[in-house]
Design a protein around this motif. Structure first.
Motif, PDB file in Angstrom:
ATOM      1  N   GLY A 145      26.792  11.952  17.602  1.00 31.74           N
ATOM      2  CA  GLY A 145      25.375  11.997  17.284  1.00 31.74           C
ATOM      3  C   GLY A 145      24.944  10.729  16.578  1.00 31.74           C
ATOM      4  O   GLY A 145      24.645   9.711  17.213  1.00 31.74           O
ATOM      5  N   THR A 146      24.914  10.772  15.246  1.00 29.48           N
ATOM      6  CA  THR A 146      24.543   9.582  14.483  1.00 29.48           C
ATOM      7  C   THR A 146      25.476   8.419  14.785  1.00 29.48           C
ATOM      8  O   THR A 146      25.031   7.279  14.977  1.00 29.48           O
ATOM      9  N   GLY A 147      26.788   8.701  14.840  1.00 31.54           N
ATOM     10  CA  GLY A 147      27.736   7.628  15.124  1.00 31.54           C
ATOM     11  C   GLY A 147      27.474   6.978  16.463  1.00 31.54           C
ATOM     12  O   GLY A 147      27.512   5.746  16.583  1.00 31.54           O
ATOM     13  N   GLY A 205      36.639   8.881   8.826  1.00 31.93           N
ATOM     14  CA  GLY A 205      35.270   8.568   8.475  1.00 31.93           C
ATOM     15  C   GLY A 205      35.244   7.841   7.146  1.00 31.93           C
ATOM     16  O   GLY A 205      35.819   8.302   6.154  1.00 31.93           O
ATOM     17  N   ALA A 206      34.624   6.684   7.118  1.00 31.84           N
ATOM     18  CA  ALA A 206      34.601   5.871   5.906  1.00 31.84           C
ATOM     19  C   ALA A 206      33.760   6.541   4.820  1.00 31.84           C
ATOM     20  O   ALA A 206      32.873   7.348   5.109  1.00 31.84           O
ATOM     21  N   PRO A 207      33.999   6.220   3.560  1.00 33.20           N
ATOM     22  CA  PRO A 207      33.109   6.688   2.500  1.00 33.20           C
ATOM     23  C   PRO A 207      31.701   6.123   2.683  1.00 33.20           C
ATOM     24  O   PRO A 207      31.502   5.121   3.371  1.00 33.20           O
ATOM     25  N   PHE A 215      27.927   6.221   8.685  1.00 34.94           N
ATOM     26  CA  PHE A 215      27.761   5.360   9.857  1.00 34.94           C
ATOM     27  C   PHE A 215      26.778   4.226   9.563  1.00 34.94           C
ATOM     28  O   PHE A 215      26.910   3.128  10.103  1.00 34.94           O
ATOM     29  N   TYR A 216      25.790   4.503   8.710  1.00 32.52           N
ATOM     30  CA  TYR A 216      24.832   3.468   8.349  1.00 32.52           C
ATOM     31  C   TYR A 216      25.377   2.537   7.266  1.00 32.52           C
ATOM     32  O   TYR A 216      25.202   1.317   7.344  1.00 32.52           O
ATOM     33  N   SER A 217      26.035   3.104   6.263  1.00 32.40           N
ATOM     34  CA  SER A 217      26.541   2.235   5.195  1.00 32.40           C
ATOM     35  C   SER A 217      27.595   1.275   5.735  1.00 32.40           C
ATOM     36  O   SER A 217      27.742   0.159   5.225  1.00 32.40           O
ATOM     37  N   ALA A 218      28.323   1.689   6.784  1.00 30.04           N
ATOM     38  CA  ALA A 218      29.283   0.778   7.410  1.00 30.04           C
ATOM     39  C   ALA A 218      28.595  -0.419   8.045  1.00 30.04           C
ATOM     40  O   ALA A 218      29.221  -1.469   8.260  1.00 30.04           O
ATOM     41  N   GLN A 219      27.284  -0.295   8.339  1.00 33.62           N
ATOM     42  CA  GLN A 219      26.500  -1.395   8.925  1.00 33.62           C
ATOM     43  C   GLN A 219      25.655  -2.111   7.874  1.00 33.62           C
ATOM     44  O   GLN A 219      24.803  -2.937   8.213  1.00 33.62           O
ATOM     45  N   ARG A 255      19.159   1.193  14.218  1.00 32.33           N
ATOM     46  CA  ARG A 255      19.208   0.712  12.837  1.00 32.33           C
ATOM     47  C   ARG A 255      17.894   1.046  12.152  1.00 32.33           C
ATOM     48  O   ARG A 255      16.893   1.397  12.790  1.00 32.33           O
ATOM     49  N   ALA A 256      17.876   0.893  10.842  1.00 32.58           N
ATOM     50  CA  ALA A 256      16.660   1.066  10.060  1.00 32.58           C
ATOM     51  C   ALA A 256      16.806   0.290   8.769  1.00 32.58           C
ATOM     52  O   ALA A 256      17.907  -0.147   8.403  1.00 32.58           O
ATOM     53  N   GLY A 257      15.693   0.131   8.065  1.00 32.05           N
ATOM     54  CA  GLY A 257      15.765  -0.490   6.755  1.00 32.05           C
ATOM     55  C   GLY A 257      16.336   0.445   5.711  1.00 32.05           C
ATOM     56  O   GLY A 257      16.983   0.010   4.752  1.00 32.05           O
ATOM     57  N   PHE A 258      16.140   1.760   5.921  1.00 27.73           N
ATOM     58  CA  PHE A 258      16.579   2.757   4.943  1.00 27.73           C
ATOM     59  C   PHE A 258      16.627   4.099   5.662  1.00 27.73           C
ATOM     60  O   PHE A 258      15.795   4.364   6.548  1.00 27.73           O
ATOM     61  N   VAL A 259      17.597   4.947   5.301  1.00 28.38           N
ATOM     62  CA  VAL A 259      17.778   6.235   5.970  1.00 28.38           C
ATOM     63  C   VAL A 259      17.795   7.351   4.936  1.00 28.38           C
ATOM     64  O   VAL A 259      18.474   7.247   3.903  1.00 28.38           O
ATOM     65  N   VAL A 260      17.053   8.410   5.230  1.00 22.86           N
ATOM     66  CA  VAL A 260      17.056   9.623   4.397  1.00 22.86           C
ATOM     67  C   VAL A 260      17.657  10.747   5.227  1.00 22.86           C
ATOM     68  O   VAL A 260      17.138  11.094   6.291  1.00 22.86           O
ATOM     69  N   ILE A 261      18.752  11.311   4.751  1.00 17.42           N
ATOM     70  CA  ILE A 261      19.442  12.408   5.428  1.00 17.42           C
ATOM     71  C   ILE A 261      19.125  13.700   4.682  1.00 17.42           C
ATOM     72  O   ILE A 261      19.307  13.777   3.462  1.00 17.42           O
ATOM     73  N   GLY A 262      18.661  14.711   5.411  1.00 16.20           N
ATOM     74  CA  GLY A 262      18.143  15.913   4.762  1.00 16.20           C
ATOM     75  C   GLY A 262      19.164  16.943   4.351  1.00 16.20           C
ATOM     76  O   GLY A 262      18.828  18.123   4.211  1.00 16.20           O
TER      77      GLY A 262
END
Length: 357
Positions: A128-130, A269-271, A308-312, A138-145
């Motif tokens: 999914g996200t991965g 999965g990375a921290p 997945f985002y913090s890894a980028q 990509r995005a400038g900032f991500v909010v996960i609910g």
């Protein structure tokens, strides 16, 4: 409320692809037309990205899959101000709120925004996200609910699923000295691993090990088993030098050194880490405080798709409503937390400064 009741009633577990699609279609219908929608499929699991034109400055991320439950858990029940049901807290209520906020607010914003809907977070998030991140999302900032009681999670642990394996020599159980018992080799290996990573007596920000399964194909009591394995779940913080930032091969070597048996890393999965000083974090905290919550910063022991985002290099935080009992028999969402959650998300989105041309 009707959409949330209907969504909880869908048993959207990993082994039910038709129900994963039903859950996704329900939320897409809630958002409605008028947006750019990209559909993805990986590993047989569907996901979608609904967006306004341009690369998103903000992504709202929600997963629609749930862990298995009893048939009764897919019959939502309201008791006072609590809504019980599988996925009510983790995280279908937040998904419905995020979808409605996106629908109502996105067209009014002076910057691009997207809603990311996935159906595999409970089984690792790779499809999914991965998958979407691998496809260039990509995005400038991500909010996960994910659930957080309107506090902001800027750090969560990584996850390793590994299998320990041992072989021995079969023999008649009456003459065990003629064989080598692979099962006792595995249990000794597990003991060494738990000695290295003991279960904390209370909550502690440290590496933990869960022994999920110890198994052997042998079924006869009078036979020394010659093969055995153990399935291990490891959660580790970004500060663990032996695991964080290591490749699967390096982790296998590290765990072999501890256990003395063969190790296979089945998934890694990375921290997740987001800069707590980021301006978006400050604005999100202000938005939570504006609706009567503390907006504190948290660390979560569970893994989430933010990794997945913090890894980028993209800051991603968890910010969700209040409830209790996720993955348990009495899971519920606190309905009183949903209006302030919606208002806080709206306030946050509208408080971001207009980007300069």
């Amino acid at each position: 409320m009707d959409e949330l009741i209907d969504l909880i009633a869908i048993p959207s577990t990993a082994g039910r692809p038709d129900d994963l699609r039903r859950a996704l279609d329900l939320v897409l219908a809630l958002v409605g037309p008028g947006f750019d929608t990209r559909h993805f499929t990986s590993g047989g699991r569907p996901s979608a990205l609904i967006a306004t034109p341009g690369e998103p400055r903000i992504i709202l991320n929600a997963h629609l899959d749930v862990v298995p439950g009893t048939p009764e858990q897919f019959k939502p029940q309201v008791k006072g101000r609590l809504l019980y049901g599988r996925g009510a807290h983790d995280m279908k209520a937040a998904a419905v709120v995020m979808a409605s906020v996106f629908r109502d607010v996105a067209p009014t914003l002076p910057y691009p925004i997207a809603l990311q809907l996935v159906t595999d977070e409970e089984v690792g998030g790779f499809d999914g996200t991965g998958h979407q991140v691998a496809q260039g999302v990509r995005a400038g900032f991500v909010v996960i609910g994910e659930q957080s009681a309107l506090e902001i999670v800027t750090e969560s642990k990584g996850i390793i699923r590994a299998r320990l394996s041992a072989t021995g020599r079969t023999a008649h159980a009456a003459y065990p000295w003629l064989g080598t018992n692979a099962l006792t080799t595995i249990t000794a290996a597990v003991t060494r691993l738990l000695s290295r990573y003991p279960v904390p007596a209370t909550e502690e920000w440290t590496t933990t090990v869960n022994v999920a399964r110890v198994d052997t194909p042998n079924t006869a009591a009078n036979v020394v088993p010659d093969t055995a394995s153990a399935l291990i779940d490891i959660r580790f913080p970004p500060s663990d030098p032996d695991l964080a930032g290591r490749s699967p091969a390096e982790i296998e070597t590290h765990l072999h050194t501890i256990t003395g048996v063969d190790v296979t890393v089945e998934s890694l999965g990375a921290p997740h880490w987001a800069d707590p000083a980021a301006p978006e974090v400050a604005l999100l905290r202000d938005a939570a405080r504006s609706v009567g919550y503390q907006g504190g910063l948290l660390r979560k022991h569970g893994s989430a798709d933010g990794r997945f985002y913090s890894a980028q290099g993209v800051n991603a935080v968890i910010f969700g409503p209040a409830g209790h009992g996720q993955h348990g028999p009495d899971e519920y969402i606190d309905l009183d937390s949903l209006p302030p959650y919606r208002e806080a998300l709206t306030t946050f989105l509208r408080s971001l400064p207009v980007p300069t041309p």
